[in-house]
Motif scaffolding. Structure first.
Motif, PDB file in Angstrom:
ATOM      1  N   LYS A  55       0.821  -1.225   0.000  1.00 19.88           N
ATOM      2  CA  LYS A  55       0.000   0.000   0.000  1.00 19.88           C
ATOM      3  C   LYS A  55       0.844   1.259   0.000  1.00 19.88           C
ATOM      4  O   LYS A  55       0.307   2.350  -0.166  1.00 19.88           O
ATOM      5  N   SER A  61      -7.931  -0.771   3.895  1.00 18.66           N
ATOM      6  CA  SER A  61      -8.605  -0.702   2.603  1.00 18.66           C
ATOM      7  C   SER A  61      -7.618  -1.084   1.490  1.00 18.66           C
ATOM      8  O   SER A  61      -6.425  -0.790   1.571  1.00 18.66           O
ATOM      9  N   ASN A  67      -6.228  -0.257  -1.371  1.00 19.78           N
ATOM     10  CA  ASN A  67      -5.870   0.795  -2.329  1.00 19.78           C
ATOM     11  C   ASN A  67      -4.474   1.249  -1.977  1.00 19.78           C
ATOM     12  O   ASN A  67      -4.035   1.110  -0.834  1.00 19.78           O
ATOM     13  N   SER A  82     -10.527   4.335  -2.020  1.00 24.88           N
ATOM     14  CA  SER A  82     -10.667   2.919  -1.666  1.00 24.88           C
ATOM     15  C   SER A  82     -11.295   2.160  -2.833  1.00 24.88           C
ATOM     16  O   SER A  82     -11.875   2.752  -3.736  1.00 24.88           O
ATOM     17  N   HIS A 110      -6.266  11.628   1.466  1.00 24.77           N
ATOM     18  CA  HIS A 110      -7.073  10.421   1.346  1.00 24.77           C
ATOM     19  C   HIS A 110      -7.978  10.455   0.135  1.00 24.77           C
ATOM     20  O   HIS A 110      -8.330  11.525  -0.335  1.00 24.77           O
TER      21      HIS A 110
HETATM   22 MG    MG Z   1      -7.893   3.395   3.861  1.00 23.84          MG
END
Ligand code: MG
Ligand code: TXA
Length: 308
Positions: free
Chosen positions: A45, A132, A134, A140, A217
């Motif tokens: 990630k 998540s 992503n 996400s 984010h």
């Molecule tokens: Mg996340």
């Protein structure tokens, strides 16, 4: 690569990282028993080391192994919302959880996802850590294809279709004698209130109580501009709603009906990812929405996505 349930269980038991569906978003899953797999999640990630992971359970009894301190009200909230998109941050015995999972904190985050296949997997494998699925900072994943976009076509995914909620879980924590929402999410404050007095935690954003909140984010590469007004001759891209009139020359990416927050929530990240797939550089996004319930989480996610 799509997995059967048996293959998913088998791979997790061998210490591999795979993607599992939940009702909120897809997760990158590893058994809590395998430190190298947990390490690999952070690498895959590109996740900052100070951002702890949520431990996913299939049954509330599995909590006992972590020797949690259960605050007053947990016994009301947990049965009311589990399985479901409510995550609790609880004080635990740090010896029972790898340091990496809790990022060195003496608390840990827990939830029971409302996806029966994924619960079946957890039942067989034991507690699973799952951020998540992503690359850090990107939207996400709410479909298996999104996981494959970020991690490659060969990445193992248990296909659970389009995630029902489309927004991450709401995270709550008992602190300073009260329940606080430390990340808004799929369960709005208004749905918690009949069960518990709860407020949204606010502190200077330099030192958030939820480490993940300090990072950018949910953002597509597309530059999103929040607005409620559209010039009649605008001929660019608008992220909007099917029940609204927009300038005739504009190209519309629709999130659904402006009166259907659950539909907008489900479509939000898929639409962000579609903008990227289509190579859109800039888009206006219509934020003329109510400011309560799930709409509030949607607007919070749009704001974060538009901030760059
Ligand atoms: Mg996340
Ligand atoms: O819906 C969800 O919650 C999804 C699905 C896969 O379950 N998971 C998810 O995980 O959103 P992730 O890693 O993307 O976000 C977890 C958030 C991070 O912001 C992290 O900082 C926070 O939970 N968190 C985890 N442990 C914590 C702790 N001990 N104290 C405060 N925040 C914590």
């Amino acid at each position: 690569m799509r997995l059967t349930v048996e293959q998913a269980i088998d791979r997790l038991k061998r210490g591999e990282v795979i993607s599992l569906p939940t009702e909120t978003v897809y997760g990158l899953a590893a058994s809590i028993e395998f430190p190298q797999a947990i390490e690999k999640i952070f690498e895959l990630k590109n996740r900052p080391q100070d951002n702890p992971l949520i431990i996913h359970l299939s049954h509330i009894n599995q909590l006992n192994a972590f020797e949690p301190e259960l605050p007053a009200g947990f016994e009301i909230l947990a049965p009311a919302f589990w399985p479901g998109p409510l995550t609790f941050v609880l004080p635990i015995n740090p010896k029972t959880i790898p340091e990496k999972v809790r990022a060195g904190l003496t608390t840990a985050a827990f939830r029971i996802p409302n996806n029966s296949t994924t619960r079946e997997v957890i039942e067989k494998v034991g507690p699973i850590v799952m951020p998540s699925a992503n690359i850090s900072g990107r939207p996400s994943s709410t479909k298996p294809e999104h996981v494959e976009t970020d991690f490659g076509m060969d990445f193992p995914v248990l296909d659970g279709g389009f995630c029902e909620k489309g927004l991450e879980s709401t995270i709550v924590m008992y602190t300073d004698g009260a329940w606080k929402i430390i990340r808004e999410g799929a369960i709005p404050k208004e749905h918690l209130e009949p069960f518990m007095d709860v407020s949204i935690y606010s502190k200077p954003s330099s030192k958030p109580i939820c480490p993940g909140q300090k990072y950018r984010h949910y953002a597509p590469k597309t530059h999103l501009i929040e607005t409620t007004y559209f010039e009649p001759d605008f001929d660019g891209i608008i992220v909007g709603y099917t029940d609204r009139n927009y300038p005739h020359e504009a190209k519309i990416y629709s999130l659904g009906l402006s009166t259907a927050p659950d539909e907008i929530a489900q479509n939000l990240y898929a639409t962000f990812r579609q903008l990227d797939a289509d190579g859109i550089h800039e888009a206006l996004i219509d934020i003329d929405l109510p400011r309560h319930d799930v709409f509030k989480t949607i607007l919070e996610r749009i704001k974060k996505a538009a901030k760059s």
